[in-house]
Design a protein around this motif. Structure first.
Motif, PDB file in Angstrom:
ATOM      1  N   LEU A   1      -6.904  12.276  57.502  1.00 14.69           N
ATOM      2  CA  LEU A   1      -7.890  11.196  57.568  1.00 14.69           C
ATOM      3  C   LEU A   1      -8.207  10.652  56.176  1.00 14.69           C
ATOM      4  O   LEU A   1      -8.302   9.429  55.987  1.00 14.69           O
ATOM      5  N   LEU A   2      -8.370  11.534  55.192  1.00 14.67           N
ATOM      6  CA  LEU A   2      -8.618  11.075  53.827  1.00 14.67           C
ATOM      7  C   LEU A   2      -7.425  10.293  53.294  1.00 14.67           C
ATOM      8  O   LEU A   2      -7.589   9.290  52.572  1.00 14.67           O
ATOM      9  N   SER A   3      -6.234  10.750  53.631  1.00 16.17           N
ATOM     10  CA  SER A   3      -5.041  10.017  53.219  1.00 16.17           C
ATOM     11  C   SER A   3      -4.997   8.637  53.843  1.00 16.17           C
ATOM     12  O   SER A   3      -4.627   7.650  53.188  1.00 16.17           O
ATOM     13  N   TYR A   4      -5.413   8.557  55.116  1.00 17.64           N
ATOM     14  CA  TYR A   4      -5.435   7.258  55.784  1.00 17.64           C
ATOM     15  C   TYR A   4      -6.445   6.320  55.134  1.00 17.64           C
ATOM     16  O   TYR A   4      -6.176   5.133  54.923  1.00 17.64           O
ATOM     17  N   ILE A   5      -7.635   6.857  54.791  1.00 19.93           N
ATOM     18  CA  ILE A   5      -8.663   6.035  54.144  1.00 19.93           C
ATOM     19  C   ILE A   5      -8.180   5.522  52.797  1.00 19.93           C
ATOM     20  O   ILE A   5      -8.362   4.340  52.452  1.00 19.93           O
ATOM     21  N   ALA A   6      -7.558   6.404  52.009  1.00 18.26           N
ATOM     22  CA  ALA A   6      -7.037   5.975  50.710  1.00 18.26           C
ATOM     23  C   ALA A   6      -5.961   4.907  50.867  1.00 18.26           C
ATOM     24  O   ALA A   6      -5.904   3.933  50.101  1.00 18.26           O
ATOM     25  N   ASN A   7      -5.092   5.081  51.860  1.00 18.64           N
ATOM     26  CA  ASN A   7      -4.053   4.090  52.114  1.00 18.64           C
ATOM     27  C   ASN A   7      -4.647   2.742  52.508  1.00 18.64           C
ATOM     28  O   ASN A   7      -4.192   1.681  52.059  1.00 18.64           O
ATOM     29  N   ARG A   8      -5.716   2.756  53.333  1.00 18.52           N
ATOM     30  CA  ARG A   8      -6.360   1.506  53.720  1.00 18.52           C
ATOM     31  C   ARG A   8      -7.028   0.833  52.533  1.00 18.52           C
ATOM     32  O   ARG A   8      -7.021  -0.396  52.401  1.00 18.52           O
ATOM     33  N   LEU A   9      -7.624   1.626  51.642  1.00 20.53           N
ATOM     34  CA  LEU A   9      -8.271   1.042  50.464  1.00 20.53           C
ATOM     35  C   LEU A   9      -7.243   0.373  49.549  1.00 20.53           C
ATOM     36  O   LEU A   9      -7.485  -0.726  49.026  1.00 20.53           O
ATOM     37  N   LEU A  10      -6.104   1.023  49.368  1.00 24.18           N
ATOM     38  CA  LEU A  10      -5.055   0.408  48.555  1.00 24.18           C
ATOM     39  C   LEU A  10      -4.523  -0.859  49.206  1.00 24.18           C
ATOM     40  O   LEU A  10      -4.262  -1.868  48.525  1.00 24.18           O
ATOM     41  N   THR A  11      -4.358  -0.817  50.527  1.00 21.85           N
ATOM     42  CA  THR A  11      -3.899  -2.013  51.244  1.00 21.85           C
ATOM     43  C   THR A  11      -4.906  -3.143  51.128  1.00 21.85           C
ATOM     44  O   THR A  11      -4.540  -4.313  50.946  1.00 21.85           O
ATOM     45  N   MET A  12      -6.195  -2.814  51.217  1.00 20.19           N
ATOM     46  CA  MET A  12      -7.232  -3.826  51.069  1.00 20.19           C
ATOM     47  C   MET A  12      -7.192  -4.470  49.698  1.00 20.19           C
ATOM     48  O   MET A  12      -7.318  -5.695  49.562  1.00 20.19           O
ATOM     49  N   ALA A  13      -7.034  -3.649  48.655  1.00 24.12           N
ATOM     50  CA  ALA A  13      -6.984  -4.192  47.302  1.00 24.12           C
ATOM     51  C   ALA A  13      -5.793  -5.127  47.133  1.00 24.12           C
ATOM     52  O   ALA A  13      -5.906  -6.209  46.524  1.00 24.12           O
ATOM     53  N   PHE A  14      -4.646  -4.747  47.688  1.00 26.14           N
ATOM     54  CA  PHE A  14      -3.455  -5.607  47.584  1.00 26.14           C
ATOM     55  C   PHE A  14      -3.652  -6.911  48.353  1.00 26.14           C
ATOM     56  O   PHE A  14      -3.283  -7.994  47.864  1.00 26.14           O
TER      57      PHE A  14
END
Length: 361
Positions: free
Chosen positions: A25-38
């Motif tokens: 779940l933490l990995s998913y959240i981090a991945n979503r945050l990076l996707t949002m920034a991009f």
């Protein structure tokens, strides 16, 4: 050489995969945050490019206004020469003489490094102040609409799913489809005409005095002024949500596990509220972020028609005046809210439904 590259890549990504397996779940959240920034980076780049394609700019509008105010007693040629020099100097001062991608990276540097959104070219007020003074009004309007849409959609959707095939269910389904297909702009205009003709509600959606002047009076006046915009947003959103929840409930009630529960003698209200209702949360949570985004995009027209001082009306004023700093900050901020809403919806969905496991390989 290719094998060496694969080995180095696998070794470098090994800690990442280990973290992903241990904390999905933490990995998913981090991945979503990076996707949002991009996504925000690409969106800002596109906005700067589109604004650069628009004929004229903010400097032209400012100088044209000064031209009309200073044109008395001067010849047309002298005014044209004066404006040409001032235009060049003003553009250089604001950095508008640079390509749009240079302007964008300068803006990013100022926002990320100095946490400064810049100054509005029209009002000379800080962009952060303009947004903060309007965003509360838009959030209040849209969140109240979302709460009412959610409550009434679930209550009516669950109830009429138990009345499937009856005349009452057919009537509610018809009106839900009608509201879902009804043009929002026409609905806003009709409600505005109703307010003007009947006199029951004010045509503007905000009190004419500030909250600090009379807090208690402001609350009642705000409720009176904002009733029609809230009602318009409610009617525009309940049709599709009600139909979705009703259809999901009917689909769940036809599943084999519902038949099994009924054969075991489970009470019908427990089957509806404990089992079938819980499974209707999945599609609603998934679509709630899109519904919130639709409310924000629809509030642009609503705020203009009802003269509501929200972020949508501020965006309209910034676009018409070609205020690049204000336009970009508005778009980025609203997009950020929408992306955060979508990420939160996915995270809540993972917590509500134990069958979902993000990060599975």
């Amino acid at each position: 050489m290719l094998n060496i590259f694969r080995a180095v890549t696998s070794f470098a990504l090994k800690p990442f995969y280990a973290f992903k397996r241990r904390f999905p779940l933490l990995s998913y959240i981090a991945n979503r945050l990076l996707t949002m920034a991009f996504m925000l980076f690409i969106l800002g780049f596109a906005v700067f490019g589109l604004m650069a394609l628009v004929p004229g700019d903010i400097v032209d509008q400012i100088m044209i206004q000064q031209l009309f105010s200073e044109s008395q007693g001067r010849t047309g040629q002298n005014i044209q020469a004066m404006n040409a020099q001032q235009l060049a100097a003003f553009r250089a001062e604001l950095g508008l003489d640079q390509p749009f991608y240079v302007q964008y990276f300068r803006w990013l540097n100022r926002v990320i490094i100095h946490q400064d959104l810049g100054v509005s070219s029209i009002s000379n007020a800080p962009v952060s102040f303009l947004i903060s003074s309007r965003i509360v009004n838009s959030l209040l309007l849209n969140l109240i609409s979302l709460v009412f849409i959610t409550i009434f959609s679930f209550v009516l959707g669950v109830y009429f799913s138990s009345k499937a095939g009856t005349r009452a269910d057919a009537a509610v389904t018809f009106f839900a489809l009608l509201l879902h297909a009804f043009p929002g702009l026409l609905l806003y205009i009709l409600l505005q005409l109703f307010a003007a003709v009947s006199g029951l509600f004010p045509v503007t959606a905000y009190p004419p005095f500030p909250f600090s002047e009379a807090p208690a009076k402001f609350v009642f006046s705000y409720a009176h002024h904002v009733f029609l915009p809230l009602f318009a947003a409610f009617l525009g959103g309940i049709g599709g949500t009600l139909r979705m929840i009703r259809a999901t409930m009917l689909d769940q009630l036809g599943q084999p596990y519902i038949t099994s529960l009924r054969s075991r003698g489970i009470a019908e209200w427990r089957i509806y509220l404990t089992h079938a209702f819980r499974n209707t949360l999945n599609p609603y949570i998934t679509g709630s972020a899109n519904m919130l985004a639709g409310l924000f995009s629809g509030s642009l027209i609503l705020e203009i028609i009802f003269a509501y001082p929200g972020i949508g009306r501020l965006m309209y004023e910034a676009v018409t005046q070609q205020d690049v700093n204000l336009v970009l900050a508005n778009i980025m901020f609203i997009s950020f809210l929408v992306l955060v809403g979508m990420a939160l919806a996915d995270i809540v969905l993972a917590l509500v439904d134990p069958r979902i496991r993000y990060g599975k390989e």
